[in-house]
Write a protein that holds these residues in place. Structure first.
Motif, PDB file in Angstrom:
ATOM      1  N   TYR A 117       0.845  -1.191   0.000  1.00 24.33           N
ATOM      2  CA  TYR A 117       0.000   0.000   0.000  1.00 24.33           C
ATOM      3  C   TYR A 117       0.881   1.240   0.000  1.00 24.33           C
ATOM      4  O   TYR A 117       1.835   1.330   0.786  1.00 24.33           O
ATOM      5  CB  TYR A 117      -0.910   0.019   1.227  1.00 24.33           C
ATOM      6  N   LYS A 118       0.555   2.195  -0.868  1.00 25.71           N
ATOM      7  CA  LYS A 118       1.282   3.453  -0.935  1.00 25.71           C
ATOM      8  C   LYS A 118       0.477   4.531  -0.218  1.00 25.71           C
ATOM      9  O   LYS A 118      -0.647   4.854  -0.606  1.00 25.71           O
ATOM     10  CB  LYS A 118       1.524   3.858  -2.391  1.00 25.71           C
ATOM     11  N   ILE A 119       1.065   5.058   0.853  1.00 24.35           N
ATOM     12  CA  ILE A 119       0.438   6.124   1.636  1.00 24.35           C
ATOM     13  C   ILE A 119       1.361   7.336   1.559  1.00 24.35           C
ATOM     14  O   ILE A 119       2.457   7.332   2.129  1.00 24.35           O
ATOM     15  CB  ILE A 119       0.233   5.714   3.105  1.00 24.35           C
ATOM     16  N   GLY A 120       0.949   8.363   0.827  1.00 27.43           N
ATOM     17  CA  GLY A 120       1.852   9.478   0.583  1.00 27.43           C
ATOM     18  C   GLY A 120       3.048   8.977  -0.219  1.00 27.43           C
ATOM     19  O   GLY A 120       2.899   8.369  -1.272  1.00 27.43           O
ATOM     20  N   LYS A 121       4.240   9.189   0.304  1.00 29.28           N
ATOM     21  CA  LYS A 121       5.451   8.727  -0.372  1.00 29.28           C
ATOM     22  C   LYS A 121       5.934   7.377   0.146  1.00 29.28           C
ATOM     23  O   LYS A 121       6.933   6.845  -0.342  1.00 29.28           O
ATOM     24  CB  LYS A 121       6.565   9.766  -0.203  1.00 29.28           C
ATOM     25  N   LYS A 122       5.223   6.820   1.110  1.00 28.47           N
ATOM     26  CA  LYS A 122       5.659   5.595   1.761  1.00 28.47           C
ATOM     27  C   LYS A 122       4.960   4.372   1.175  1.00 28.47           C
ATOM     28  O   LYS A 122       3.739   4.355   1.013  1.00 28.47           O
ATOM     29  CB  LYS A 122       5.381   5.672   3.272  1.00 28.47           C
TER      30      LYS A 122
END
Length: 246
Positions: A117-122
């Motif tokens: 899962y991509k949350i913002g840049k993470k």
């Protein structure tokens, strides 16, 4: 971003419905099952069909594999004579009553599943297993040496590994990473016998796990077991009556 993960329903439809309703009420859309849909309660087909109809991604637990491929039951040394005898009868019941279509569904389940899962840049990597990467029948308890869980996290190259199988929930933290057992929906071995599942909350900086435990109509389930061909042992187990169990 929130994800719900549950495991080990074991034919207990009322417990599953309570868990799914709780997930829906919280507005969580991402949900996954770690397997063991069948055995020990009378709604094996109904549980499978609900998971299918809701398109919930599900892993192949050891009980699912045994029913799908008619694998012989092998006695386990950790079980008492009473539980061993009941286990043979309960699994034979599933082999008899789970439909051919549902056995085919169980046979096609994946062994484990890696999520990103991509949350913002993470990017967060989440590894789902029934019991471990190499087996769906390995018992990993909270008391294991920490290195076992660290190795599992490293081998899977994940930030979180989530398992079921033991029916005992826990969460262990290792320098920004988590090893979590979601517990059991339908056949908890915990003292409270509540239906258990895990919510992961993801943001750009952290993953925060929460173990949720819910009451369900346990006595109704126990009575339905007693009315079925499944051994009464499993009704007594749910009531947490004194039994010769590990």
């Amino acid at each position: 971003m929130q994800i719900a993960i549950f495991s080990d329903v074991h034919g207990n439809l009322p417990a599953l419905e309570v868990v799914l309703n709780d997930i829906e009420e919280r507005g969580i859309h991402q949900k996954f099952c770690l397997g063991d849909l069948v055995d020990f309660a009378p709604w094996g087909n109904e549980v499978i069909e609900k998971i299918k109809n809701l398109n919930i991604p599900c892993l192949m637990g050891n009980h699912d594999e045994r029913i799908a491929f008619d694998i012989p039951v092998i006695p386990l040394t950790k079980h008492s004579e009473e539980e061993t005898a009941a286990r043979f009868l309960a699994i034979d019941h599933s082999k008899k009553y789970i439909t051919k279509e549902n056995k085919k569904y169980l046979s096609e389940l994946p062994f484990h599943l890696k999520l990103n899962y991509k949350i913002g840049k993470k990017h967060w990597n989440i590894q789902l297993v029934h019991s471990s990467l190499k087996s769906n029948d390995t018992y990993l308890y909270e008391s294991e040496n920490d290195n076992i869980f660290i190795d599992l996290l490293n081998d899977s190259q994940s930030d979180v590994v989530i398992m079921g199988h033991t029916h005992l929930s826990f969460k262990k933290y290792f320098d920004g990473k988590w090893a979590i057992n979601s517990g059991s929906v339908g056949r908890s071995r915990e003292e409270n016998r509540l239906a258990s599942y895990v919510i992961l909350t993801l943001d750009e900086d952290n993953i925060t796990p929460e173990i949720i435990q819910l009451e369900y109509p346990l006595e109704e389930v126990a009575q339905k077991i007693e009315e079925s061909e499944i051994p009464n042992y499993y009704a007594s187990f749910l009531r947490n009556e004194k039994l010769s169990v590990f």
